[in-house]
Enzyme design. Structure first.
Site, short mmCIF file in Angstrom:
data_model
loop_
_atom_site.label_atom_id
_atom_site.label_comp_id
_atom_site.label_asym_id
_atom_site.label_seq_id
_atom_site.Cartn_x
_atom_site.Cartn_y
_atom_site.Cartn_z
N ARG A 1 0.86 -1.19 0.00
CA ARG A 1 0.00 0.00 0.00
C ARG A 1 0.89 1.24 0.00
O ARG A 1 2.10 1.16 0.20
CB ARG A 1 -0.97 0.03 1.19
CG ARG A 1 -0.53 -0.57 2.49
CD ARG A 1 0.59 0.15 3.19
NE ARG A 1 0.31 1.57 3.42
CZ ARG A 1 1.24 2.44 3.73
NH1 ARG A 1 2.50 2.07 3.86
NH2 ARG A 1 0.94 3.71 3.95
N GLY A 2 0.27 2.38 -0.25
CA GLY A 2 1.01 3.62 -0.39
C GLY A 2 1.02 4.03 -1.85
O GLY A 2 1.36 3.23 -2.74
N ALA A 3 0.64 5.27 -2.11
CA ALA A 3 0.38 5.70 -3.49
C ALA A 3 1.50 5.39 -4.48
O ALA A 3 1.27 4.72 -5.49
CB ALA A 3 0.03 7.19 -3.49
N ARG B 1 -7.91 -0.56 -5.93
CA ARG B 1 -8.04 0.48 -4.91
C ARG B 1 -8.50 1.75 -5.61
O ARG B 1 -7.78 2.29 -6.46
CB ARG B 1 -6.71 0.76 -4.20
CG ARG B 1 -6.16 -0.36 -3.33
CD ARG B 1 -6.89 -0.54 -2.01
NE ARG B 1 -6.94 0.65 -1.18
CZ ARG B 1 -5.98 1.07 -0.37
NH1 ARG B 1 -4.83 0.41 -0.30
NH2 ARG B 1 -6.14 2.14 0.38
N GLN C 1 -1.47 2.76 10.61
CA GLN C 1 -0.29 2.73 9.76
C GLN C 1 0.84 3.60 10.28
O GLN C 1 2.00 3.38 9.94
CB GLN C 1 -0.68 3.11 8.32
CG GLN C 1 -1.48 2.01 7.66
CD GLN C 1 -2.17 2.46 6.39
OE1 GLN C 1 -2.40 3.65 6.18
NE2 GLN C 1 -2.53 1.51 5.56
N ASP D 1 -2.70 10.47 -1.60
CA ASP D 1 -3.09 9.37 -2.47
C ASP D 1 -3.66 9.87 -3.79
O ASP D 1 -3.65 9.14 -4.77
CB ASP D 1 -4.11 8.48 -1.77
CG ASP D 1 -3.46 7.62 -0.70
OD1 ASP D 1 -3.16 6.46 -0.99
OD2 ASP D 1 -3.23 8.12 0.42
N ASN E 1 -5.88 12.15 1.41
CA ASN E 1 -4.89 11.40 2.17
C ASN E 1 -5.61 10.64 3.27
O ASN E 1 -6.82 10.79 3.48
CB ASN E 1 -3.83 12.35 2.76
CG ASN E 1 -2.60 11.61 3.24
OD1 ASN E 1 -2.01 10.82 2.50
ND2 ASN E 1 -2.20 11.83 4.48
N LYS E 2 -4.85 9.81 3.98
CA LYS E 2 -5.44 8.99 5.03
C LYS E 2 -6.32 9.82 5.96
O LYS E 2 -5.97 10.93 6.34
CB LYS E 2 -4.34 8.30 5.84
CG LYS E 2 -4.82 7.46 7.00
CD LYS E 2 -5.74 6.33 6.58
CE LYS E 2 -5.03 5.30 5.76
NZ LYS E 2 -5.92 4.15 5.40
#
Length: 378
Positions: A68-70, A102, A216, A257, A267-268
């Site tokens: 995960r992570g853009a 995603r 995270q 993201d 973003n998160k």
């Protein structure tokens, strides 16, 4: 479920001499090419690798957040197309599956499209599937190298910006979610800037939000900070306000993201409240992201699709990727939970956007387009 196996790694995170984290890599054993991923759902307790031999296994890894992570999702998407091509699978179907794995992270679709375009171009030119597969892998590797180089430039631009915004060093930086080497082909995005400050002796403390609902920050950012021997402190997300009130935050650094054409940042979840707090307390709020995260085709923040997470992540205490019913129940049976994975921060709350091409400040449609022209986003 695709063909996915597990390999254990020696855990040397306590050695004091951190080594590069193998977030993902391509290998070609005798039985055929594979994409190997560091399973981020197992961190920080153990370092385990997943070996993906087909696209469905990679899609499962993406959906379960093993990777995960853009930026790194873009790499995973590109390598996934290369894997399909190399193993003789339906590339068009692989493109469809990967691109929809995603919905919020724009990099995933970018990497998939870029690798698929390389495959089709090579196939049209050569009519040779094997040569097309090699061209696709070369394109994925090129994207990987570009992302690593972008990390270095973002760290440099971001550190220079921090020196201007908060001169004198002794920086107390607050970060949210995870933005280090785990999300990148290189050193990361926002975390890479903080790490650059640490290397120059300018970082006094890294404040790490635990980052609900998937923790995270607690699981991954603290893991990376410990490996880098950084001075860091973990806090509950809702404790950030007291840090600002105490004057204990000099700058906020986050990743993204997806960034819409008007500069709105996805973003998160929890990023937007930090932006509001930073604005109220006159603290710089800086977003660090490569231009592959900029989506000029999405007009504004309201047009960004926000992924919704399962409610049991809120109503139960369990491992962040555990199934419903496996944790300690917190709320009455049948309680409905609102659990978005991301929130949207409007551009006026963003002090600056740091990319590999430079810094946009103020963040507007014009300054954003200057750093990420549309002809480079296809």
């Amino acid at each position: 479920m695709g063909d996915q196996s597990v390999v254990s790694l020696a855990n040397d995170s306590q050695s004091g001499s951190p080594v590069p984290i193998p977030t993902l890599r391509w290998e070609e054993p005798p039985e055929g090419p594979v994409l190997i991923l560091l399973d981020q759902t197992r961190l920080p307790v153990e370092e385990i690798e997943l070996v993906c031999t087909d696209v469905q296994a990679l899609v499962d890894a993406i959906r379960t957040l093993a990777v995960r992570g853009a930026p790194v999702l873009g790499l995973a998407g590109a390598y996934g197309i290369a894997l399909a091509a190399a193993r003789g699978f339906d590339v068009a179907e692989a493109e469809r599956q990967l691109a929809s794995a995603r919905p919020t992270a724009v990099n995933l679709g970018y990497g998939v499209r870029r690798a698929a375009a390389a495959y089709r171009s090579a196939l049209d030119t050569t009519a040779d599937p094997q040569r097309a597969a090699r061209a696709t892998l070369a394109e994925a590797r090129a994207l990987h190298a570009e992302d690593a180089a972008a990390s270095e430039r973002m760290a440099s631009h971001g550190l220079a910006l921090l020196k201007k915004l908060v001169p004198g060093g002794g920086l107390r930086i607050l970060t949210h979610c995870n933005t280090g080497a785990l999300v990148s082909g290189g050193a990361g995005t926002a975390f890479a800037v903080a790490h650059a400050a640490h290397r120059e002796g300018l970082l006094r403390r890294l404040w790490v939000d635990e980052t609900r609902p998937l923790l995270q920050g607690a699981r991954l950012t603290a893991y990376e900070a410990a490996r880098a021997d950084m001075t860091y402190t973990l806090l509950a997300d809702n404790a950030a306000g007291s840090l600002f009130a105490d004057g204990a935050v000099d700058a906020v650094l986050i990743g993204a993201d997806r960034i819409a054409a008007d500069g709105s940042v996805a973003n998160k979840v929890g990023s937007y409240p930090l932006a509001v707090l930073a604005h109220h307390h006159n603290v710089p709020f800086v977003v660090v992201a490569p231009t592959t995260t900029v989506d000029l085709a999405t007009a504004d923040g309201a047009s960004i699709e926000v992924e919704q997470r399962p409610g049991h992540e809120v109503t139960e205490i369990a491992h962040p990727i555990a199934e419903a019913g496996s944790g300690i129940v917190l709320a009455p049976l049948g309680t409905q939970a609102y659990n978005p994975a991301f929130d949207i921060t409007p551009a006026p709350l963003v002090t600056a956007l740091v990319t590999e091409n430079g810094v946009a400040s103020p963040v507007t449609a014009a300054t954003l387009a200057a750093l990420a022209p549309s002809d480079t986003r296809q």
